[in-house]
Motif scaffolding. Sequence first.
Motif, PDB file in Angstrom:
ATOM      1  N   SER A  41       0.828  -1.207   0.000  1.00 42.67           N
ATOM      2  CA  SER A  41       0.000   0.000   0.000  1.00 42.67           C
ATOM      3  C   SER A  41       0.865   1.262   0.000  1.00 42.67           C
ATOM      4  CB  SER A  41      -0.951   0.012   1.203  1.00 42.67           C
ATOM      5  OG  SER A  41      -0.260   0.289   2.397  1.00 42.67           O
ATOM      6  N   LEU A  42       2.015   1.211   0.656  1.00 45.75           N
ATOM      7  CA  LEU A  42       2.935   2.356   0.622  1.00 45.75           C
ATOM      8  C   LEU A  42       3.418   2.604  -0.804  1.00 45.75           C
ATOM      9  CD1 LEU A  42       5.205   1.748   3.760  1.00 45.75           C
ATOM     10  CD2 LEU A  42       3.386   3.441   3.516  1.00 45.75           C
ATOM     11  N   GLN A  43       3.766   1.528  -1.495  1.00 48.00           N
ATOM     12  CA  GLN A  43       4.232   1.676  -2.874  1.00 48.00           C
ATOM     13  C   GLN A  43       3.111   2.164  -3.789  1.00 48.00           C
ATOM     14  OE1 GLN A  43       5.887  -2.268  -3.550  1.00 48.00           O
ATOM     15  NE2 GLN A  43       7.959  -1.392  -3.477  1.00 48.00           N
ATOM     16  N   THR A  56       3.765   7.071  10.565  1.00 49.59           N
ATOM     17  CA  THR A  56       2.442   7.692  10.536  1.00 49.59           C
ATOM     18  C   THR A  56       1.451   6.826   9.769  1.00 49.59           C
ATOM     19  OG1 THR A  56       3.481   9.868  10.611  1.00 49.59           O
ATOM     20  CG2 THR A  56       1.174   9.789   9.916  1.00 49.59           C
ATOM     21  N   ALA A  57       1.876   6.331   8.618  1.00 48.91           N
ATOM     22  CA  ALA A  57       1.004   5.468   7.808  1.00 48.91           C
ATOM     23  C   ALA A  57       0.715   4.149   8.525  1.00 48.91           C
ATOM     24  CB  ALA A  57       1.651   5.203   6.449  1.00 48.91           C
ATOM     25  N   LEU A  58       1.707   3.628   9.239  1.00 50.71           N
ATOM     26  CA  LEU A  58       1.525   2.379   9.976  1.00 50.71           C
ATOM     27  C   LEU A  58       0.525   2.560  11.116  1.00 50.71           C
ATOM     28  CD1 LEU A  58       2.337  -0.580  10.285  1.00 50.71           C
ATOM     29  CD2 LEU A  58       4.272   0.156  11.669  1.00 50.71           C
ATOM     30  N   LEU A  59       0.615   3.666  11.827  1.00 52.88           N
ATOM     31  CA  LEU A  59      -0.349   3.949  12.896  1.00 52.88           C
ATOM     32  C   LEU A  59      -1.764   4.061  12.334  1.00 52.88           C
ATOM     33  CD1 LEU A  59       1.702   6.497  15.037  1.00 52.88           C
ATOM     34  CD2 LEU A  59       1.049   4.163  15.671  1.00 52.88           C
ATOM     35  N   LYS A  60      -1.885   4.669  11.155  1.00 53.67           N
ATOM     36  CA  LYS A  60      -3.196   4.788  10.509  1.00 53.67           C
ATOM     37  C   LYS A  60      -3.727   3.408  10.115  1.00 53.67           C
ATOM     38  CE  LYS A  60      -5.507   7.195   6.711  1.00 53.67           C
ATOM     39  NZ  LYS A  60      -6.120   6.041   6.071  1.00 53.67           N
ATOM     40  N   SER A  61      -2.865   2.557   9.562  1.00 58.01           N
ATOM     41  CA  SER A  61      -3.272   1.202   9.187  1.00 58.01           C
ATOM     42  C   SER A  61      -3.654   0.386  10.409  1.00 58.01           C
ATOM     43  CB  SER A  61      -2.143   0.480   8.453  1.00 58.01           C
ATOM     44  OG  SER A  61      -1.934   1.042   7.198  1.00 58.01           O
ATOM     45  N   ILE A  76       3.453  -4.382  18.534  1.00 59.53           N
ATOM     46  CA  ILE A  76       4.515  -3.483  18.067  1.00 59.53           C
ATOM     47  C   ILE A  76       4.304  -2.042  18.548  1.00 59.53           C
ATOM     48  CG2 ILE A  76       5.078  -4.871  16.053  1.00 59.53           C
ATOM     49  CD1 ILE A  76       3.635  -2.709  14.350  1.00 59.53           C
ATOM     50  N   GLY A  77       3.193  -1.789  19.217  1.00 62.60           N
ATOM     51  CA  GLY A  77       2.945  -0.450  19.735  1.00 62.60           C
ATOM     52  C   GLY A  77       2.192   0.438  18.780  1.00 62.60           C
ATOM     53  N   GLY A  78       1.437  -0.149  17.878  1.00 64.20           N
ATOM     54  CA  GLY A  78       0.691   0.623  16.892  1.00 64.20           C
ATOM     55  C   GLY A  78      -0.723   0.975  17.327  1.00 64.20           C
ATOM     56  N   THR A  79      -1.120   0.551  18.516  1.00 69.31           N
ATOM     57  CA  THR A  79      -2.450   0.889  19.031  1.00 69.31           C
ATOM     58  C   THR A  79      -2.305   1.827  20.228  1.00 69.31           C
ATOM     59  OG1 THR A  79      -2.484  -1.044  20.492  1.00 69.31           O
ATOM     60  CG2 THR A  79      -3.457  -1.312  18.305  1.00 69.31           C
ATOM     61  N   SER A  80      -3.366   2.537  20.538  1.00 66.70           N
ATOM     62  CA  SER A  80      -3.295   3.520  21.625  1.00 66.70           C
ATOM     63  C   SER A  80      -3.143   2.874  22.998  1.00 66.70           C
ATOM     64  CB  SER A  80      -4.539   4.408  21.598  1.00 66.70           C
ATOM     65  OG  SER A  80      -5.703   3.611  21.745  1.00 66.70           O
ATOM     66  N   ASP A  81      -3.584   1.622  23.140  1.00 68.11           N
ATOM     67  CA  ASP A  81      -3.517   0.956  24.445  1.00 68.11           C
ATOM     68  C   ASP A  81      -2.283   0.068  24.612  1.00 68.11           C
ATOM     69  OD1 ASP A  81      -4.376  -0.862  22.567  1.00 68.11           O
ATOM     70  OD2 ASP A  81      -5.737  -1.905  23.930  1.00 68.11           O
ATOM     71  N   ALA A  82      -1.353   0.112  23.674  1.00 67.40           N
ATOM     72  CA  ALA A  82      -0.165  -0.742  23.723  1.00 67.40           C
ATOM     73  C   ALA A  82       0.779  -0.296  24.838  1.00 67.40           C
ATOM     74  CB  ALA A  82       0.563  -0.717  22.389  1.00 67.40           C
ATOM     75  N   THR A  84       4.092  -1.384  25.011  1.00 70.53           N
ATOM     76  CA  THR A  84       5.439  -1.205  24.463  1.00 70.53           C
ATOM     77  C   THR A  84       5.359  -0.441  23.151  1.00 70.53           C
ATOM     78  OG1 THR A  84       5.320  -3.295  23.268  1.00 70.53           O
ATOM     79  CG2 THR A  84       6.291  -3.346  25.471  1.00 70.53           C
ATOM     80  N   LYS A  85       6.484   0.068  22.730  1.00 67.76           N
ATOM     81  CA  LYS A  85       6.504   0.834  21.481  1.00 67.76           C
ATOM     82  C   LYS A  85       7.754   0.449  20.703  1.00 67.76           C
ATOM     83  CE  LYS A  85       4.590   4.950  19.918  1.00 67.76           C
ATOM     84  NZ  LYS A  85       3.288   4.731  19.394  1.00 67.76           N
ATOM     85  N   ILE A  86       7.623  -0.577  19.872  1.00 73.66           N
ATOM     86  CA  ILE A  86       8.750  -0.972  19.017  1.00 73.66           C
ATOM     87  C   ILE A  86       8.391  -0.749  17.550  1.00 73.66           C
ATOM     88  CG2 ILE A  86       9.788  -2.587  20.643  1.00 73.66           C
ATOM     89  CD1 ILE A  86       8.462  -4.878  19.111  1.00 73.66           C
ATOM     90  N   ILE A  87       7.532   0.217  17.326  1.00 73.59           N
ATOM     91  CA  ILE A  87       7.069   0.511  15.966  1.00 73.59           C
ATOM     92  C   ILE A  87       8.225   0.983  15.079  1.00 73.59           C
ATOM     93  CG2 ILE A  87       6.387   2.921  16.291  1.00 73.59           C
ATOM     94  CD1 ILE A  87       3.761   2.103  14.810  1.00 73.59           C
ATOM     95  N   ASN A  88       9.242   1.606  15.695  1.00 78.36           N
ATOM     96  CA  ASN A  88      10.400   2.041  14.899  1.00 78.36           C
ATOM     97  C   ASN A  88      11.215   0.853  14.392  1.00 78.36           C
ATOM     98  OD1 ASN A  88      11.241   1.441  17.518  1.00 78.36           O
ATOM     99  ND2 ASN A  88      12.993   2.826  17.385  1.00 78.36           N
ATOM    100  N   GLU A  89      11.037  -0.321  15.011  1.00 78.74           N
ATOM    101  CA  GLU A  89      11.698  -1.540  14.534  1.00 78.74           C
ATOM    102  C   GLU A  89      11.073  -2.016  13.216  1.00 78.74           C
ATOM    103  OE1 GLU A  89      14.327  -3.095  15.962  1.00 78.74           O
ATOM    104  OE2 GLU A  89      14.397  -1.689  17.633  1.00 78.74           O
ATOM    105  N   VAL A  90       9.929  -1.439  12.870  1.00 84.10           N
ATOM    106  CA  VAL A  90       9.253  -1.741  11.608  1.00 84.10           C
ATOM    107  C   VAL A  90       9.473  -0.609  10.615  1.00 84.10           C
ATOM    108  CG1 VAL A  90       7.015  -2.149  10.511  1.00 84.10           C
ATOM    109  CG2 VAL A  90       7.488  -3.156  12.737  1.00 84.10           C
ATOM    110  N   SER A  91       9.254   0.620  11.058  1.00 84.96           N
ATOM    111  CA  SER A  91       9.297   1.759  10.135  1.00 84.96           C
ATOM    112  C   SER A  91      10.696   2.027   9.581  1.00 84.96           C
ATOM    113  CB  SER A  91       8.743   3.015  10.811  1.00 84.96           C
ATOM    114  OG  SER A  91       9.495   3.355  11.951  1.00 84.96           O
ATOM    115  N   LYS A  92      11.710   1.919  10.416  1.00 88.11           N
ATOM    116  CA  LYS A  92      13.069   2.208   9.942  1.00 88.11           C
ATOM    117  C   LYS A  92      13.533   1.200   8.889  1.00 88.11           C
ATOM    118  CE  LYS A  92      17.378   3.988  11.515  1.00 88.11           C
ATOM    119  NZ  LYS A  92      17.818   4.947  12.483  1.00 88.11           N
ATOM    120  N   PRO A  93      13.418  -0.124   9.146  1.00 91.23           N
ATOM    121  CA  PRO A  93      13.826  -1.070   8.089  1.00 91.23           C
ATOM    122  C   PRO A  93      12.987  -0.941   6.812  1.00 91.23           C
ATOM    123  CG  PRO A  93      13.620  -2.201  10.192  1.00 91.23           C
ATOM    124  CD  PRO A  93      13.091  -0.819  10.380  1.00 91.23           C
ATOM    125  N   LEU A  94      11.689  -0.634   6.958  1.00 91.73           N
ATOM    126  CA  LEU A  94      10.859  -0.454   5.759  1.00 91.73           C
ATOM    127  C   LEU A  94      11.332   0.742   4.946  1.00 91.73           C
ATOM    128  CD1 LEU A  94       7.144  -1.198   6.750  1.00 91.73           C
ATOM    129  CD2 LEU A  94       8.554  -2.425   5.115  1.00 91.73           C
TER     130      LEU A  94
END
Length: 180
Positions: A41-43, A56-61, A76-82, A84-94
């Motif tokens: 979807s990003l592509q 930002t797009a990942l949080l929206k998804s 991964i920390g993409g929800t408001s009730d999470a 932990t927050k390891i969302i950068n472990e996804v966004s940076k490699p992507l």
Amino acid sequence: MLCLIGLSVALVLSLLPGSSEALKEGECEVCISFLGKFYQSLQDNNVNFKSADIETALLKSCRDAKGKENRFCYYIGGTSDAATKIINEVSKPLSYHVPVEKICEKLKKKDMQICELKYDKQLDLTSVDLKKLKVKDLKKILEDWGESCKGCAEKSDFIRKITELMPKHAPAAAKARTDL
């Protein structure tokens, strides 16, 4: 002599299988599927591949995710009730276009629960006998369709509601069924 023993131990330890092994077939099913669809979807939307934009797009998804994919987002920390927050472990490699399998492999090292997520087995509505299913399974069908059965008290009520909604949500199954 001591140096030789040290080298032998190091060699043996390097040959032992560790947590750095590649993913096995069927492992990290939800992670690979969700991130694969997300990357596509990003592509498709020509998103700028910067870490902040991807996050930002990942949080929206993740806000729109349901079921097991929502649970993945929670981990991964993409929800408001999470917690932990390891969302950068996804966004940076992507942002560097790292394959999603490799990202999931790294996430597995951080949190094993991520790779334990599996999608529920899908029912074949064309051939399944609804009368033989449990009420829990009938409710799950309606939930997957985004429907509810208010006022349903008995199994027959759920079956009636599913057969009524089947042409809308599963038209191929509705045509194939002979007991409708």
